[in-house]
Enzyme design. Structure first.
Site, PDB file in Angstrom:
ATOM      1  N   GLU A 181      10.229 -13.166 -19.654  1.00 48.10           N
ATOM      2  CA  GLU A 181       9.886 -11.787 -19.339  1.00 48.10           C
ATOM      3  C   GLU A 181       8.802 -11.254 -20.277  1.00 48.10           C
ATOM      4  OE1 GLU A 181       9.752  -7.852 -17.927  1.00 48.10           O
ATOM      5  OE2 GLU A 181      10.201  -9.801 -17.034  1.00 48.10           O
ATOM      6  N   CYS A 201       0.833  -1.182   0.000  1.00 45.28           N
ATOM      7  CA  CYS A 201       0.000   0.000   0.000  1.00 45.28           C
ATOM      8  C   CYS A 201       0.877   1.244   0.000  1.00 45.28           C
ATOM      9  CB  CYS A 201      -0.913  -0.001   1.222  1.00 45.28           C
ATOM     10  SG  CYS A 201      -1.889  -1.513   1.409  1.00 45.28           S
ATOM     11  N   ARG A 240       1.283   1.848  -6.138  1.00 48.52           N
ATOM     12  CA  ARG A 240       1.500   0.921  -5.030  1.00 48.52           C
ATOM     13  C   ARG A 240       0.211   0.247  -4.571  1.00 48.52           C
ATOM     14  NH1 ARG A 240       6.460   1.472  -2.378  1.00 48.52           N
ATOM     15  NH2 ARG A 240       5.548   0.386  -0.604  1.00 48.52           N
ATOM     16  N   GLU A 250       0.648  -9.622 -17.585  1.00 47.09           N
ATOM     17  CA  GLU A 250       0.410  -8.577 -16.599  1.00 47.09           C
ATOM     18  C   GLU A 250      -0.583  -7.535 -17.077  1.00 47.09           C
ATOM     19  OE1 GLU A 250       4.305  -7.770 -13.870  1.00 47.09           O
ATOM     20  OE2 GLU A 250       4.505  -7.287 -15.990  1.00 47.09           O
ATOM     21  N   HIS A 285       8.939 -31.353 -25.800  1.00 43.01           N
ATOM     22  CA  HIS A 285       8.791 -32.123 -24.572  1.00 43.01           C
ATOM     23  C   HIS A 285       7.498 -31.772 -23.831  1.00 43.01           C
ATOM     24  CE1 HIS A 285      12.794 -33.831 -24.883  1.00 43.01           C
ATOM     25  NE2 HIS A 285      13.227 -32.627 -25.226  1.00 43.01           N
ATOM     26  N   LYS A 341       3.120  -2.371  -7.551  1.00 39.28           N
ATOM     27  CA  LYS A 341       4.483  -2.155  -8.019  1.00 39.28           C
ATOM     28  C   LYS A 341       5.523  -2.775  -7.102  1.00 39.28           C
ATOM     29  CE  LYS A 341       7.591  -0.175 -10.670  1.00 39.28           C
ATOM     30  NZ  LYS A 341       7.819  -0.701 -12.027  1.00 39.28           N
ATOM     31  N   LYS A 366       5.148  -9.916 -19.132  1.00 43.48           N
ATOM     32  CA  LYS A 366       4.662  -8.582 -19.448  1.00 43.48           C
ATOM     33  C   LYS A 366       3.306  -8.667 -20.153  1.00 43.48           C
ATOM     34  CE  LYS A 366       7.382  -6.544 -18.312  1.00 43.48           C
ATOM     35  NZ  LYS A 366       7.548  -6.500 -16.871  1.00 43.48           N
ATOM     36  N   TRP A 399      -3.816  -1.762  -1.487  1.00 42.39           N
ATOM     37  CA  TRP A 399      -3.810  -3.009  -2.254  1.00 42.39           C
ATOM     38  C   TRP A 399      -4.160  -4.098  -1.252  1.00 42.39           C
ATOM     39  CZ3 TRP A 399      -1.384  -7.779  -2.735  1.00 42.39           C
ATOM     40  CH2 TRP A 399      -1.468  -8.395  -3.990  1.00 42.39           C
ATOM     41  N   ASN A 442       0.850  -0.079   6.111  1.00 39.69           N
ATOM     42  CA  ASN A 442       1.273  -0.956   5.023  1.00 39.69           C
ATOM     43  C   ASN A 442       1.953  -2.163   5.651  1.00 39.69           C
ATOM     44  OD1 ASN A 442       2.149  -2.112   2.628  1.00 39.69           O
ATOM     45  ND2 ASN A 442       3.913  -0.739   2.413  1.00 39.69           N
ATOM     46  N   GLY A 443       1.559  -3.372   5.259  1.00 43.19           N
ATOM     47  CA  GLY A 443       2.173  -4.570   5.806  1.00 43.19           C
ATOM     48  C   GLY A 443       1.138  -5.533   6.346  1.00 43.19           C
TER      49      GLY A 443
END
Length: 602
Positions: free
Chosen positions: A476, A2, A27, A483, A499, A597, A480, A73, A99-100
């Site tokens: 990556e 957050c 955030r 996301e 495979h 983020k 992306k 968040w 936050n946490g």
């Protein structure tokens, strides 16, 4: 994950607080809220949704010289008005943002309920103002009540508090970041520097267990025992405009196009006379190291994979681990092991825990990060900064490129110190690295990615394949794409297609084949495998790889350069593919659902 912000001033703080919340929205954006103190009481407004939704709910009378704000968040309790921060005590005298995660909140809440306290939310945060309320009722002043309350918490947290009639903001941290901003006419507090960067560049990074008392013209920091401590005032060298969107539709697009500038900052002064020059890391720095372990999460993990490939290629034992898995299966380390935490923010909880574990077991630790003063930078034995500037978009772009470029420099130093010899073609690789900003600029000016993303939009899935360093780019690129489009995408080592993954390939599955100029014939064989199943193939490779480009259904060309660096250029093309696909689908590109983020909780 957050965003916390606060402002203490003699003038009105409402507008600057709202601007800070907008700056911190990367955030968290499930809900937002503010609490303002005007000297007589607290005015609180909080709302599920984005900061803009909060602003729509604000009415006259919310202003005041002191305020705290929060953008959330969700971890404890779903997004809702009642779960939004700030949270208050029974009387409405105390307001807290957090936050946490408070790990022992169940037992604390039971005790508070038994004592007659009433709760309105499902969050762990709400216990904090009630604990403070209990301290105030017992006769403690605000600072002492806050200290007593925090002393009962277990877990990771950053907390800021205001109390009606009190001219101070109180704050503390344990495992979650908080930074103080010192202005001319006001002082600030936030989870991250971009919150107040337009107002001041003078900052103090709080350390775990610091307790801050902040007024409009002063600050005082004490430790857990109440003794005053001194923390250095640092100057942030970021330009406030770097944290603004400017003329771009999205931060992500702006930051993709900022990569040439970010890379110039990353490389500035670090290549001299055909050799690497790293401040703080002179020749011989790593001569006692025998092996390297990278620990990282998400995009940073993919950058770590690239560093692993470089080092192994040049004769240095290296491995990359997902930070959370590193903790469940600790790897053998000793004093000859260098553990590199790759973390853009320097606050990634799992990576910090992995670094702490490695250091406790005797390893040497190094933070490769973008943020001076971050927890990783302060707690590791060494820190190497990527110097990419602020990145606001949740999907990392310019920080990935700068991480990889920094890893090239670090690899050159490590190889020379550990093996006693430079890499076989270090001069050619460093020359290509110096030219990388111009090559990336060429890619960002290429408009083919937009057309290709539109042509293949809406298909059943998107696969990305590569060999060597292109394998980490495949992972990556798929990340992306997932996301920000919310569409299915997977990255594979090209040789693994037969495979298992080949069973998923159909004529509705575009496959992006990432070439570096090396492993050319083997990649061409993989391309033929998927084309024979009817899949369209989009080659992403140097213009010099004519056979691969000609054999594909479509192509995205990049400038020819050293094979070890081509993957950086192909990644930029694939960032653009993901961006344009998401934009065509009208996705929330800068704030993708369920993501934040900086992941500061485990």
């Amino acid at each position: 994950m957050c965003g916390i912000t606060a402002r203490v001033a003699t003038d009105d703080s409402l507008v600057p607080l709202l601007e800070s919340l907008h700056n911190l929205e990367y955030r968290g954006y499930d809900s937002a809220g503010i609490a303002m103190s005007n000297g007589s009481g607290l005015n609180i407004c909080k709302q599920e949704g984005e900061v803009a939704d909060l602003e729509a709910e604000l009415t006259d009378g919310r202003s005041g010289p002191i305020g705290i704000g929060h953008t959330r968040w969700s971890t404890h309790g779903p997004p809702s008005d009642s779960n939004a921060h700030p949270h208050t005590d029974c009387s409405g005298r105390v307001a807290v943002v957090h936050n946490g995660i408070i790990e022992n909140y169940d037992s604390l809440k039971r005790s508070l309920l038994k004592a007659g306290h009433e709760f309105e939310s499902e969050t762990d945060t709400e216990i904090i103002p009630h604990l403070v309320e209990s301290g105030l009722e017992s006769g403690l002043d605000a600072e002492a009540a806050f200290r007593e309350a925090v002393g009962q918490l277990e877990g990771s947290y950053a907390v800021a508090m205001i109390v009606a009639g009190d001219p101070m903001v109180y704050a503390t941290r344990n495992g979650s970041p908080l930074v103080v901003g010192l202005g001319e006419t006001a002082n600030y507090l936030a989870s991250d520097v971009p919150a107040f960067l337009e107002y001041t560049d003078r900052v103090i990074y709080l350390e775990d267990d610091d307790l801050l008392t902040l007024s409009a013209n002063s600050h005082r920091i004490t430790n857990s025992d109440g003794a005053q401590v001194s923390r250095p005032i640092e100057t942030v060298d970021w330009d406030p405009e770097d944290a603004e969107k400017g003329s771009y539709d999205h931060y992500m697009l702006k930051e993709i196009h900022e990569q040439p500038v970010a890379l110039r900052q990353t490389l500035h002064g670090r290549i001299e006379d055909g050799d690497v020059s790293l401040d703080g890391f002179p020749p011989g720095t790593f001569e006692d190291i025998e092996r390297v372990q990278f620990v990282a999460c998400g995009t940073s993990y993919h950058a770590g994979m690239y560093g692993e490939w470089l080092l192994n290629k040049d004769g240095v034992e290296a491995n990359t681990y997902i930070s959370s898995e590193y903790m469940t299966t600790p790897q053998p380390v000793d004093e000859s092991t260098l553990v590199v935490g790759v973390t853009q923010s320097g606050e990634t909880a799992d990576t910090l825990e992995a670094l702490r574990s490695a250091r406790e077991r005797g390893a040497r630790t190094l933070a490769l990060t973008n943020v001076m003063g971050s927890t990783a930078a302060r707690t590791c034995d060494d820190a190497l900064f990527i110097r990419a500037g602020p990145e606001i978009g949740v999907a990392a772009t310019k920080t990935y490129s700068s991480q990889v470029a920094t890893l090239v420099l670090l690899a050159e130093r490590l190889v020379r110190d550990i093996t006693g010899e430079p890499t076989a073609d270090h001069e050619a690789r460093l020359e290509a690295l110096a030219n990388l900003p111009e090559h990336v600029e060429t890619v960002t000016e290429d408009g083919r990615a937009a057309r290709i993303s539109e042509r293949w939009l809406g298909d059943a899935g998107h696969f990305f394949i590569g060999r060597g360093p292109a394998y980490s780019v495949a992972l990556e690129a798929a990340l992306k794409f997932k996301e920000i489009t919310y569409e299915h995408a997977e990255g594979f080592a090209a040789g693994e297609l037969k495979h298992g993954p080949l069973a998923l390939v159909t004529e509705e599955t575009p496959v992006f084949a990432i070439g570096t100029g090396a492993y050319r014939k083997r990649l061409q064989s993989n391309v033929r495998e998927v084309k024979s199943r009817g899949a369209p193939v989009i080659a992403v490779a140097p213009r010099s790889d004519e056979e691969l480009l000609d054999g594909a259904s479509e192509y995205l060309a990049v400038p020819a350069t050293h094979p070890d660096l081509v993957s950086i250029l192909t990644n930029v093309q694939l960032q653009l593919v993901a961006y344009h696909a998401a934009n065509a689908m009208n996705r929330a590109i800068d704030k993708p659902r369920n993501l934040a983020k900086s992941v500061t909780v485990e």
